[in-house]
Design a protein around this motif. Structure first.
Motif, PDB file in Angstrom:
ATOM      1  N   LEU A  73     -67.940 -17.022 -37.205  1.00 58.95           N
ATOM      2  CA  LEU A  73     -69.275 -17.299 -37.733  1.00 58.95           C
ATOM      3  C   LEU A  73     -69.951 -18.399 -36.923  1.00 58.95           C
ATOM      4  CD1 LEU A  73     -71.463 -16.909 -39.889  1.00 58.95           C
ATOM      5  CD2 LEU A  73     -70.255 -18.590 -41.302  1.00 58.95           C
ATOM      6  N   SER A  74     -69.194 -19.419 -36.556  1.00 60.27           N
ATOM      7  CA  SER A  74     -69.746 -20.519 -35.769  1.00 60.27           C
ATOM      8  C   SER A  74     -70.278 -20.022 -34.433  1.00 60.27           C
ATOM      9  CB  SER A  74     -68.676 -21.589 -35.548  1.00 60.27           C
ATOM     10  OG  SER A  74     -69.166 -22.630 -34.729  1.00 60.27           O
ATOM     11  N   GLU A  75     -69.556 -19.109 -33.801  1.00 60.36           N
ATOM     12  CA  GLU A  75     -69.988 -18.569 -32.511  1.00 60.36           C
ATOM     13  C   GLU A  75     -71.254 -17.724 -32.671  1.00 60.36           C
ATOM     14  OE1 GLU A  75     -70.279 -17.594 -28.528  1.00 60.36           O
ATOM     15  OE2 GLU A  75     -69.232 -19.213 -29.574  1.00 60.36           O
ATOM     16  N   ILE A  76     -71.310 -16.936 -33.737  1.00 51.98           N
ATOM     17  CA  ILE A  76     -72.490 -16.095 -33.969  1.00 51.98           C
ATOM     18  C   ILE A  76     -73.720 -16.945 -34.251  1.00 51.98           C
ATOM     19  CG2 ILE A  76     -73.517 -14.433 -35.576  1.00 51.98           C
ATOM     20  CD1 ILE A  76     -70.790 -13.137 -35.824  1.00 51.98           C
ATOM     21  N   THR A  77     -73.562 -17.988 -35.056  1.00 50.72           N
ATOM     22  CA  THR A  77     -74.708 -18.852 -35.355  1.00 50.72           C
ATOM     23  C   THR A  77     -75.169 -19.594 -34.107  1.00 50.72           C
ATOM     24  OG1 THR A  77     -73.215 -20.632 -36.084  1.00 50.72           O
ATOM     25  CG2 THR A  77     -74.089 -19.145 -37.778  1.00 50.72           C
ATOM     26  N   ARG A  78     -74.228 -19.900 -33.201  1.00 53.23           N
ATOM     27  CA  ARG A  78     -74.604 -20.581 -31.958  1.00 53.23           C
ATOM     28  C   ARG A  78     -75.455 -19.672 -31.086  1.00 53.23           C
ATOM     29  NH1 ARG A  78     -73.283 -20.783 -26.781  1.00 53.23           N
ATOM     30  NH2 ARG A  78     -71.690 -19.165 -27.021  1.00 53.23           N
ATOM     31  N   THR A  79     -74.985 -18.454 -30.871  1.00 55.92           N
ATOM     32  CA  THR A  79     -75.718 -17.531 -30.002  1.00 55.92           C
ATOM     33  C   THR A  79     -76.978 -16.981 -30.677  1.00 55.92           C
ATOM     34  OG1 THR A  79     -74.328 -15.684 -30.757  1.00 55.92           O
ATOM     35  CG2 THR A  79     -73.638 -16.860 -28.763  1.00 55.92           C
ATOM     36  N   GLY A  80     -76.970 -16.916 -32.009  1.00 55.57           N
ATOM     37  CA  GLY A  80     -78.122 -16.380 -32.733  1.00 55.57           C
ATOM     38  C   GLY A  80     -79.130 -17.426 -33.156  1.00 55.57           C
ATOM     39  N   LEU A  81     -78.905 -18.699 -32.732  1.00 58.89           N
ATOM     40  CA  LEU A  81     -79.807 -19.810 -33.081  1.00 58.89           C
ATOM     41  C   LEU A  81     -79.992 -19.903 -34.598  1.00 58.89           C
ATOM     42  CD1 LEU A  81     -82.563 -19.351 -30.330  1.00 58.89           C
ATOM     43  CD2 LEU A  81     -80.352 -20.515 -30.174  1.00 58.89           C
ATOM     44  N   ILE A  82     -78.870 -19.931 -35.287  1.00 62.89           N
ATOM     45  CA  ILE A  82     -78.876 -19.980 -36.750  1.00 62.89           C
ATOM     46  C   ILE A  82     -78.152 -21.236 -37.218  1.00 62.89           C
ATOM     47  CG2 ILE A  82     -78.014 -18.846 -38.846  1.00 62.89           C
ATOM     48  CD1 ILE A  82     -78.302 -16.185 -37.279  1.00 62.89           C
ATOM     49  N   ASP A  83     -78.745 -21.928 -38.184  1.00 62.01           N
ATOM     50  CA  ASP A  83     -78.111 -23.096 -38.781  1.00 62.01           C
ATOM     51  C   ASP A  83     -77.588 -22.744 -40.165  1.00 62.01           C
ATOM     52  OD1 ASP A  83     -78.584 -24.564 -36.554  1.00 62.01           O
ATOM     53  OD2 ASP A  83     -80.164 -25.815 -37.406  1.00 62.01           O
ATOM     54  N   VAL A  84     -76.707 -23.601 -40.662  1.00 61.70           N
ATOM     55  CA  VAL A  84     -76.050 -23.351 -41.945  1.00 61.70           C
ATOM     56  C   VAL A  84     -76.249 -24.551 -42.861  1.00 61.70           C
ATOM     57  CG1 VAL A  84     -73.818 -23.031 -43.082  1.00 61.70           C
ATOM     58  CG2 VAL A  84     -74.327 -21.793 -40.967  1.00 61.70           C
ATOM     59  N   CYS A  85     -76.575 -24.271 -44.110  1.00 64.26           N
ATOM     60  CA  CYS A  85     -76.663 -25.314 -45.132  1.00 64.26           C
ATOM     61  C   CYS A  85     -75.568 -25.059 -46.158  1.00 64.26           C
ATOM     62  CB  CYS A  85     -78.036 -25.300 -45.802  1.00 64.26           C
ATOM     63  SG  CYS A  85     -78.244 -26.603 -47.038  1.00 64.26           S
TER      64      CYS A  85
END
Length: 312
Positions: free
Chosen positions: A51-63
């Motif tokens: 998930l961390s890798e996908i959010t990095r490449t997809g420019l997505i942050d997590v709350c």
């Protein structure tokens, strides 16, 4: 995005299975139970790394929004959903304030709603945790985006400790922000729910706030004690339909808005005769008692009345 959704669903399944195993335990866990939990926790770590890798490449942050109860009682669904809804609204309104100035209304544009809308990731055990996802810009040099700033402002609101800070927030961000903060913190306090909220990018915690329910209580009570008055000079044209010299009162009506009633100001010249009904241009003072924890109270004072017949 579909790959991220698939991983989020798998994490949610793993969390649900872990919770069921933990709830089914009575006494010391068996070796088989311990091995199952270790396997599931390892699976969760691997999925979290994906998930961390996908959010990095997809420019997505997590709350990561964790609710911690003050007692062992179950969570009230109405309280949990209200708290999450208020958090979403607060981020959106603060974002709009930072972009276009202090808000006079809680309404936001479709563009702001789209840019600040959180998506549900998954829930996890250990108190009650909800992971939310949202696309976020990446700026050169790691500078904060508008969304980063909005979340930081919301976190800062949970650190308010005096009435001066309440009024400063109302001036800088707008009264609707403080009213929404009041509802959010009151919900947490009255249902005995503390909060631990993290704003993360990949595996880095970029911001975090921890607020105990008693701190939430302090904030909403401070807000209720921080009412303020706002005075606005206003000029309107309408029809004078009521006029009382003994009581020094008036009523003006308008074609497309509610009527206005009030008293003459101390300096108003009441010696001139007035026709009722008749059309006038009125110079008024609108006094608003802003009650952050309740509805506002408006009073009108008439400063000058000009007969439109004389000006036509």
């Amino acid at each position: 995005m579909s790959r991220m959704r698939a991983i989020l669903d798998r994490i949610n399944d793993v969390e649900s299975t872990i919770l069921k195993i933990e709830q089914a335990q009575s006494g010391t866990p068996t070796l088989a139970t311990e091995l199952s939990l270790r396997s599931l926790e390892g699976r969760r770590e691997n999925l979290t790394a994906e998930l961390s890798e996908i959010t990095r490449t997809g420019l997505i942050d997590v709350c990561d929004y964790k609710i911690i109860p003050d007692s062992l009682h179950s969570y009230a669904i109405s309280a949990v959903t209200a708290a999450l809804h208020d958090f979403q609204d607060l981020v959106s309104i603060v974002f709009a304030s930072l972009v276009s100035g202090p808000r006079r209304s809680a309404k936001i544009s479709a563009d702001v709603a789209q840019k600040t809308e959180f998506g549900f990731g998954f829930a996890y055990s250990g108190s009650l945790g909800v992971v939310l996802t949202i696309p976020n810009d990446r700026l050169i040099g790691g500078m904060e985006s508008e969304l980063d700033r909005a979340v930081s402002e919301v976190f800062a609101l949970l650190r308010i400790r005096n009435s001066k800070a309440v009024n400063e927030a109302a001036t800088r961000l707008g009264v609707p922000v403080v009213k929404k903060l009041h509802h959010w913190t009151k919900t947490h306090s009255q249902y005995g729910m503390s909060a631990d909220i993290k704003w993360t990018r990949e595996e880095e915690i970029r911001d975090r706030v921890v607020a105990q329910s008693r701190e939430m209580e302090l904030i909403y009570k401070l807000i209720e004690e921080s009412d303020k008055r706002i005075s606005d000079p206003i000029e309107l044209t309408g029809e004078l339909v009521a006029w009382s010299v003994p009581r020094r009162t008036f009523v003006l009506t308008f074609p497309d808005s509610p009527p206005i009633s009030g008293h003459w100001s101390k300096t108003f010249n009441g010696q001139a005769q007035r026709k009722v009904p008749s059309r006038y241009r009125a110079r008024l003072t609108k006094e608003t008692l802003v009650r952050y924890g309740d509805g506002d109270i408006e009073t009108w004072t008439l400063d000058e009345l000009i007969d439109m017949v004389d000006t036509d």
